[in-house]
Design a protein around this motif. Structure first.
Motif, PDB file in Angstrom:
ATOM      1  N   ARG A   1      -2.991   2.276   7.000  1.00 53.35           N
ATOM      2  CA  ARG A   1      -3.499   2.669   5.679  1.00 53.35           C
ATOM      3  C   ARG A   1      -4.718   1.857   5.243  1.00 53.35           C
ATOM      4  O   ARG A   1      -5.194   2.017   4.131  1.00 53.35           O
TER       5      ARG A   1
ATOM      6  N   TYR B   1       2.636   4.886   0.268  1.00 50.64           N
ATOM      7  CA  TYR B   1       2.675   6.005   1.207  1.00 50.64           C
ATOM      8  C   TYR B   1       1.617   7.029   0.788  1.00 50.64           C
ATOM      9  O   TYR B   1       1.511   7.403  -0.379  1.00 50.64           O
ATOM     10  N   GLY B   2       0.815   7.478   1.754  1.00 50.03           N
ATOM     11  CA  GLY B   2      -0.189   8.506   1.487  1.00 50.03           C
ATOM     12  C   GLY B   2      -1.470   7.988   0.850  1.00 50.03           C
ATOM     13  O   GLY B   2      -2.364   8.762   0.542  1.00 50.03           O
ATOM     14  N   HIS B   3      -1.570   6.688   0.639  1.00 49.57           N
ATOM     15  CA  HIS B   3      -2.761   6.084   0.041  1.00 49.57           C
ATOM     16  C   HIS B   3      -3.383   5.105   1.032  1.00 49.57           C
ATOM     17  O   HIS B   3      -2.764   4.746   2.028  1.00 49.57           O
ATOM     18  N   THR B   4      -4.581   4.667   0.719  1.00 55.89           N
ATOM     19  CA  THR B   4      -5.255   3.688   1.567  1.00 55.89           C
ATOM     20  C   THR B   4      -5.799   2.547   0.717  1.00 55.89           C
ATOM     21  O   THR B   4      -5.876   2.647  -0.507  1.00 55.89           O
TER      22      THR B   4
ATOM     23  N   GLU C   1       1.119  11.570   6.366  1.00 57.71           N
ATOM     24  CA  GLU C   1       1.390  11.139   4.995  1.00 57.71           C
ATOM     25  C   GLU C   1       0.632  11.978   3.962  1.00 57.71           C
ATOM     26  O   GLU C   1       0.733  11.724   2.766  1.00 57.71           O
TER      27      GLU C   1
ATOM     28  N   ALA D   1      -2.497  11.959   3.352  1.00 55.90           N
ATOM     29  CA  ALA D   1      -3.550  11.178   2.693  1.00 55.90           C
ATOM     30  C   ALA D   1      -4.787  12.057   2.574  1.00 55.90           C
ATOM     31  O   ALA D   1      -5.028  12.926   3.417  1.00 55.90           O
ATOM     32  N   ASP D   2      -5.566  11.844   1.530  1.00 58.14           N
ATOM     33  CA  ASP D   2      -6.808  12.580   1.341  1.00 58.14           C
ATOM     34  C   ASP D   2      -7.809  12.089   2.382  1.00 58.14           C
ATOM     35  O   ASP D   2      -8.335  10.982   2.283  1.00 58.14           O
TER      36      ASP D   2
ATOM     37  N   VAL E   1       0.875  -1.190   0.000  1.00 56.97           N
ATOM     38  CA  VAL E   1       0.000   0.000   0.000  1.00 56.97           C
ATOM     39  C   VAL E   1       0.903   1.229   0.000  1.00 56.97           C
ATOM     40  O   VAL E   1       1.683   1.438   0.933  1.00 56.97           O
TER      41      VAL E   1
END
Length: 177
Positions: free
Chosen positions: A136, A92-95, A161, A163-164, A90
């Protein structure tokens, strides 16, 4: 033989554990399943691996993605290890959702489906927090449940991170808080 070391992160103390193969544990102090797999006989010792792990964590907590990997030693069941390997993919910064991981496991095993709850159980028992990014993983509906270190830490890690976070929410109640 397992060895331990301590790390002070901006969001709480962390216990690191390793053996001769790699990191076996990275736990926030007091988290659910804290040091559950740690051998009763272990030694506090500064290993080169701990030095690298602390460097990785320093970079991570500075808001940057570390550009190197660490040797890991998964010590779970075959199913847990498979789920933890997927967690490592997964970005970085995503889920990713529990359901998406379940579909991936099912596809790899040639099964028609896999339980997202079973995946959640494996994710929740991840022993190498942050580095194996279980934070994540989110619910299909955007629910931020199921982080052994605590929901507030999960939110902080995702924010770190960048993340949105627009479609995520912390549920008001539930068993996975």
């Amino acid at each position: 033989m397992q060895y331990i070391s301590h790390y002070c992160s901006p969001i709480g103390g962390i216990l690191l554990a390793a053996d001769d193969i790699g990191l076996t544990g990275v736990w926030f102090e007091g988290q659910k399943y804290f040091a559950l797999s740690l051998d009763k006989e272990h030694e506090e010792k500064e290993l080169p691996l701990f030095e690298k792990a602390k460097q990785w964590l320093d970079i991570y907590f500075s808001g940057k993605e570390p550009d190197f990997t660490l040797p890991l030693h998964f010590t779970g069941t075959a199913f847990q290890n498979e789920v933890w390997e997927i967690l490592c993919t997964v970005p970085y910064g995503h889920t990713m959702t529990y359901g998406e991981i379940a579909k991936q496991v099912a596809a790899e095993k040639g099964l028609p489906h896999m339980s997202a709850q079973a995946v959640g159980g494996a994710v929740g028992r991840n022993k190498i927090s942050i580095i194996v990014p279980c934070h994540r993983v989110v619910g299909t509906n955007g629910s931020l449940t199921g982080y052994a270190g605590g929901i507030h830490k999960k939110v902080k890690l995702l924010q770190l991170e960048k993340a949105d976070m627009g479609s995520f929410f912390v549920p008001k109640s539930g068993t996975a808080l």
